[in-house]
Design an enzyme around this catalytic site. Sequence first.
Site, PDB file in Angstrom:
ATOM      1  N   ASP A  11       0.798  -1.234   0.000  1.00 30.36           N
ATOM      2  CA  ASP A  11       0.000   0.000   0.000  1.00 30.36           C
ATOM      3  C   ASP A  11       0.831   1.284   0.000  1.00 30.36           C
ATOM      4  O   ASP A  11       0.460   2.270   0.652  1.00 30.36           O
ATOM      5  CB  ASP A  11      -0.949   0.020   1.197  1.00 30.36           C
ATOM      6  CG  ASP A  11      -1.932  -1.129   1.199  1.00 30.36           C
ATOM      7  OD1 ASP A  11      -1.912  -1.936   0.249  1.00 30.36           O
ATOM      8  OD2 ASP A  11      -2.701  -1.248   2.160  1.00 30.36           O
ATOM      9  N   LYS A  97      -6.590  -5.083  -3.043  1.00 30.73           N
ATOM     10  CA  LYS A  97      -7.208  -5.753  -1.900  1.00 30.73           C
ATOM     11  C   LYS A  97      -8.280  -4.850  -1.279  1.00 30.73           C
ATOM     12  O   LYS A  97      -8.131  -3.635  -1.235  1.00 30.73           O
ATOM     13  CB  LYS A  97      -6.143  -6.119  -0.857  1.00 30.73           C
ATOM     14  CG  LYS A  97      -5.401  -4.942  -0.245  1.00 30.73           C
ATOM     15  CD  LYS A  97      -4.285  -5.443   0.671  1.00 30.73           C
ATOM     16  CE  LYS A  97      -3.545  -4.295   1.351  1.00 30.73           C
ATOM     17  NZ  LYS A  97      -4.387  -3.522   2.268  1.00 30.73           N
TER      18      LYS A  97
END
Length: 228
Positions: A11, A97
């Site tokens: 991320d 995700k």
Amino acid sequence: MNTDKAFLVIDMQQEEGFPLHGFDRVIHNNARLLDASRHAGTPIIYTRHINAADGSDLPPGEPLDSAGRPASYRAGTRQVEIIERLAPRPGDRVIDKPRYSAFHRTELDQQLRALGVRRLIVTGVLTDACVLATVLDAFALGYRVDLIADACTSTTEAAHNAALLIMANWVYALELFSTDQYLNALSGEPHQSCRSSEPDQFAHRPEQFVATIARLQSALGLPRQEQE
């Protein structure tokens, strides 16, 4: 290509909805690790946390903006894209995700097993959310994890270090490194790291928190830092 291990970058996106402690340093360390991993032929996998633009798939209580949309990581915005300096290159993999863990409702485990990966090198954000959840799931699934402590961060240094201590205490397949020490290990030079050797090895009382962090930093070869 070295497929015994893979580099998992969690991320490292352009989301700016909350501050991240020492983020420029973390970006720099990730760039160094990416260069070394590419040179070593290690597969590189990025994750992006992405929430459906209409909020239809959010977990209960997830913050919303005034229009009822996800307050962060909203699909279709610039914020979900990987930071330009760390942008994926041809051959790298990107996994989107919907939850903290990179394994939840994704094909990450299947892709790793297809590559023959048994060990993950993990960096990214947030240490006390997506990194923590991913490392715990990796441990449960049977992977060994090299976590690069100063290539991760959270909204505060205290939150970052609290998560590191949780993982050092209970993830027995974990080895913690600093970026410099991991690069030394990768090149076959002398290095130091911290392995989980016993349950709760960094146990501490509240008033011992700063001293315990200093003990972990010393084990990683990092200079002692003042805590927030």
